[in-house]
Design an enzyme around this catalytic site. Structure first.
Site, mmCIF file in Angstrom:
data_model
loop_
_atom_site.group_PDB
_atom_site.id
_atom_site.type_symbol
_atom_site.label_atom_id
_atom_site.label_comp_id
_atom_site.label_asym_id
_atom_site.label_seq_id
_atom_site.Cartn_x
_atom_site.Cartn_y
_atom_site.Cartn_z
ATOM 1 N N HIS A 22 0.834 -1.208 0.000
ATOM 2 C CA HIS A 22 0.000 0.000 0.000
ATOM 3 C C HIS A 22 0.867 1.255 0.000
ATOM 4 O O HIS A 22 2.092 1.170 0.057
ATOM 5 C CB HIS A 22 -1.009 -0.016 1.162
ATOM 6 N N HIS A 25 3.701 1.769 2.561
ATOM 7 C CA HIS A 25 4.935 1.040 2.249
ATOM 8 C C HIS A 25 5.737 1.797 1.187
ATOM 9 O O HIS A 25 6.960 1.922 1.278
ATOM 10 C CB HIS A 25 4.611 -0.362 1.712
ATOM 11 N N CYS A 130 -2.089 -8.823 20.658
ATOM 12 C CA CYS A 130 -2.767 -8.302 19.461
ATOM 13 C C CYS A 130 -2.089 -8.911 18.246
ATOM 14 O O CYS A 130 -0.913 -8.635 17.996
ATOM 15 C CB CYS A 130 -2.714 -6.775 19.399
ATOM 16 N N CYS A 133 -0.707 -6.364 15.595
ATOM 17 C CA CYS A 133 0.603 -5.777 15.936
ATOM 18 C C CYS A 133 1.657 -6.855 16.093
ATOM 19 O O CYS A 133 2.827 -6.563 16.095
ATOM 20 C CB CYS A 133 0.583 -5.049 17.275
ATOM 21 N N CYS A 147 -6.749 -2.825 21.502
ATOM 22 C CA CYS A 147 -5.409 -2.427 21.061
ATOM 23 C C CYS A 147 -5.472 -0.978 20.564
ATOM 24 O O CYS A 147 -6.315 -0.661 19.721
ATOM 25 C CB CYS A 147 -4.944 -3.355 19.936
ATOM 26 N N HIS A 150 -4.894 -0.848 16.569
ATOM 27 C CA HIS A 150 -5.828 -1.491 15.638
ATOM 28 C C HIS A 150 -7.277 -1.505 16.100
ATOM 29 O O HIS A 150 -8.151 -1.996 15.394
ATOM 30 C CB HIS A 150 -5.365 -2.928 15.341
ATOM 31 N N LYS A 297 -7.238 6.949 8.516
ATOM 32 C CA LYS A 297 -6.304 5.856 8.269
ATOM 33 C C LYS A 297 -6.758 5.090 7.041
ATOM 34 O O LYS A 297 -7.964 4.890 6.861
ATOM 35 C CB LYS A 297 -6.339 4.896 9.461
ATOM 36 N N LYS A 300 -8.676 -1.411 4.998
ATOM 37 C CA LYS A 300 -9.129 -2.425 4.045
ATOM 38 C C LYS A 300 -10.644 -2.521 4.051
ATOM 39 O O LYS A 300 -11.279 -2.551 3.011
ATOM 40 C CB LYS A 300 -8.544 -3.786 4.454
HETATM 41 O O1 ME8 Z 1 5.149 -3.387 10.895
HETATM 42 N N1 ME8 Z 1 1.851 5.369 6.265
HETATM 43 O O2 ME8 Z 1 5.009 -4.400 8.812
HETATM 44 P P1 ME8 Z 1 3.873 -3.478 8.141
HETATM 45 C C1 ME8 Z 1 3.185 5.298 6.412
HETATM 46 N N2 ME8 Z 1 6.542 -6.359 9.595
HETATM 47 N N3 ME8 Z 1 3.827 4.185 6.804
HETATM 48 C C2 ME8 Z 1 3.096 3.103 7.070
HETATM 49 C C3 ME8 Z 1 1.691 3.095 6.931
HETATM 50 C C4 ME8 Z 1 1.063 4.308 6.508
HETATM 51 N N4 ME8 Z 1 -0.226 4.416 6.352
HETATM 52 N N5 ME8 Z 1 1.239 1.864 7.275
HETATM 53 C C5 ME8 Z 1 2.337 1.130 7.603
HETATM 54 C C6 ME8 Z 1 5.475 -4.251 10.096
HETATM 55 N N6 ME8 Z 1 3.438 1.878 7.490
HETATM 56 C C7 ME8 Z 1 6.545 -5.259 10.482
HETATM 57 C C8 ME8 Z 1 7.896 -4.558 10.491
HETATM 58 S S1 ME8 Z 1 10.566 -4.519 10.779
HETATM 59 C C9 ME8 Z 1 11.718 -5.515 11.460
HETATM 60 C C10 ME8 Z 1 9.058 -5.419 10.879
HETATM 61 C C11 ME8 Z 1 4.834 1.473 7.771
HETATM 62 O O3 ME8 Z 1 3.696 -4.055 6.779
HETATM 63 C C12 ME8 Z 1 4.988 0.863 9.153
HETATM 64 O O4 ME8 Z 1 5.064 1.865 10.128
HETATM 65 O O5 ME8 Z 1 2.706 -3.386 9.042
HETATM 66 C C13 ME8 Z 1 6.273 0.093 8.980
HETATM 67 O O6 ME8 Z 1 7.397 0.920 9.158
HETATM 68 C C14 ME8 Z 1 6.189 -0.387 7.529
HETATM 69 O O7 ME8 Z 1 5.206 0.439 6.887
HETATM 70 C C15 ME8 Z 1 5.771 -1.847 7.416
HETATM 71 O O8 ME8 Z 1 4.540 -2.046 8.079
#
Ligand code: ME8
Length: 495
Positions: A22, A25, A130, A133, A147, A150, A297, A300
């Site tokens: 998304h 990312h 959770c 998380c 949580c 979420h 936010k 989905k």
């Molecule tokens: O947290 N805006 O994975 P993830 C900006 N697997 N950044 C965002 C966002 C948004 N709306 N939503 C998510 C994880 N992120 C773990 C990480 S690291 C060893 C393990 C950012 O897929 C989120 O803050 O939920 C994180 O830095 C990254 O995307 C991956 O989120």
């Protein structure tokens, strides 16, 4: 701008492939990419890591819901992350999946180190978890029993578990914070964590027995490793811990992450590293969240998740890269709005930059037979470029200020064209003015390369030159007599 050759290791978080990629990312990868490319521009030996966090209960359950085996599910969803990296021109040096053998080996080795150091003990975990998380919660940290990230009621878990003696490292961690003022940036986030560290740290449950999608605990194969221990060690695996590449690049210079996972990176991760006898990272940089146009936010269930591949196809990767970096101060939350994107693309990319290049090339064709004339760049125009200021911002991760500062120079060149009225000049005066514009555009292309790499390439191509980084950001380096190559407009206006 003096380039001092150093090593620079930067990572993004590794994303959960529990769904498709998304815009959040894409934002994290883009901003990290700008920093990585800026370091290469400076001449630093740079390693830029990204990847996917494939294990854990959340992935296992989502896979089951989709009627798939977790391994197949992860493989399928991984495709969209790979497509993003390719289409948004992300220059990562490697891409890790935590399902790879190389990672299993390192994660188990680190777990063994903690165990050998006497920091792992067997107990029973009873508490709240959770799954979204992949984190444990205390009753007092929930919001209305849910949580806080979420808004879901956590599950009560009771099972045998290994624990990591995190409490043992609290003083050492506080000392590290004290001695490394840039450990967590921006400073507001550092304060938040320091506040939370006023309370005693609890030992951490680091294994589970009630599901099996993960890496086995090396000392007891009935247990699988807590997904965050597995995930965090990816930063070591990808630089080939404990071998040469690791020795060269560790400690990481920057872990770029979102605000929701700061605790894991600024508290749990350094404690694990302390126990394993490895230095902590130098900086954990926390960016903000990208929300929808109305500030909600992405969700989905509400169908408001923004697909970066789709909008990338619609507007082009450089337009999005430019917009996200310029519009949202790095470290703060921001909303994604197509109306604002359109405004910036039309005014800044198409008008300020695209028209500037077009006018320059047309004038070289008209007044200099399509060849860069002999000349010297105007001294007053040279003063409009403040390289020190740009570098100061970039060094402090103020990407938005860095880009704005470059833009001041773009606009100074536009003003120079209008003020000089090149079409009214003659002879040497006209040649010098033309040279000033094209030579400045060459520097602009080098400076913009980390932000909008395809566009920077195209500018250099049209000027008949190539990109060479910080050392090329000096005036009067454009070669006279080179043929310019008129090409397509850089950015079409969005209707
Ligand atoms: O947290 N805006 O994975 P993830 C900006 N697997 N950044 C965002 C966002 C948004 N709306 N939503 C998510 C994880 N992120 C773990 C990480 S690291 C060893 C393990 C950012 O897929 C989120 O803050 O939920 C994180 O830095 C990254 O995307 C991956 O989120």
């Amino acid at each position: 701008m003096i380039a001092i050759k150093e090593k620079f290791y930067i990572t993004t978080a590794i994303d959960y492939p529990s769904g498709l990629v998304h815009l959040g990312h894409a934002y994290e990868k883009t901003t990290s990419d700008v920093i990585a490319r800026w370091n290469r521009f400076l001449g630093n030996e740079t390693f830029f890591a990204t990847g996917l966090d494939c294990h854990g209960l959340k992935i296992q359950r989502t896979a089951e819901k989709n009627g798939m085996k977790p391994a197949d599910f992860v493989k399928k969803n991984a495709e969209s992350f790979h497509t993003l990296v390719k289409e948004w021109n992300i220059s990562n040096d490697d891409f890790i999946m935590t399902t790879e053998d190389r990672h299993k080996k390192v994660a188990q080795e680190i777990f063994k180190k903690l165990n050998d150091n006497g920091d792992i003990y067997l107990g029973e975990y009873e508490g709240l978890y959770c799954t979204e998380c992949e984190a444990y919660y205390l009753e007092k940290d929930l919001k209305d029993g849910k949580c806080p990230v979420h808004d879901k009621v956590p599950e009560l878990i009771k099972e045998e578990s290994y624990f990591f003696k995190m409490s043992k490292y609290q003083d050492k961690l506080l000392k590290y914070f004290e001695e490394n003022k840039n450990f967590v940036l921006p400073l507001g986030k550092r304060k938040e964590i320091l506040n939370r560290l006023k309370e005693p740290l609890k030992d951490l449950s680091v294994s589970r027995t009630s599901f099996d999608w993960g890496i086995k605990v090396p000392v007891n194969e009935k247990h699988i490793m807590y997904v965050w221990i597995d995930a965090l060690t990816n930063y070591l695996t990808i630089i080939d811990y404990p071998n040469e590449k690791f020795k060269k690049f560790w400690p990481a210079d920057a872990h770029v992450i979102g605000t929701d996972i700061l605790w894991f990176h600024s508290v749990i991760w350094p404690c694990i590293l302390f126990s394993a006898g490895i230095d902590p990272p130098k900086t954990v940089f926390v960016h903000g969240f990208i929300n929808t146009e109305s500030g909600d936010k992405m969700s989905k269930s509400k169908g408001t998740v923004i697909d970066p591949i789709e909008i990338g196809k619609k507007y082009g990767a450089d337009s999005l890269r430019y917009f996200l970096v310029r519009e949202i101060p790095f470290g703060q939350d921001g909303n994604f709005s197509e109306a604002l994107l359109k405004e910036r693309v039309n005014n800044e990319l198409a008008n300020d930059l695209g028209n500037l290049l077009n006018r320059a090339i047309v004038m070289v064709e008209k007044y200099s037979a399509g060849k860069i004339p002999a000349g010297k760049t105007d001294e007053n125009l040279q003063k409009e470029l403040n390289l020190e200021k740009i570098q100061k911002h970039m060094g402090k991760f103020e990407l938005h200020h860095g880009l704005s500062e470059i833009w001041l120079f773009v606009n100074a060149v536009n003003k120079f064209i209008n003020d000089k009225k090149i079409w009214e000049l003659k002879g040497e005066e006209q040649q010098n003015a033309l040279y000033s514009i094209t030579d400045s555009l060459r520097i602009i292309a080098n400076l913009l390369n980390p932000f909008i790499p395809s566009t920077a390439d195209e500018i250099a191509k049209q000027l008949g030159t190539s990109l060479e980084g910080a050392n090329a950001c000096k005036f009067n380096l454009l070669k006279e007599g080179t043929n310019v190559n008129k090409g397509e407009v850089l950015f079409k206006k969005i209707e």
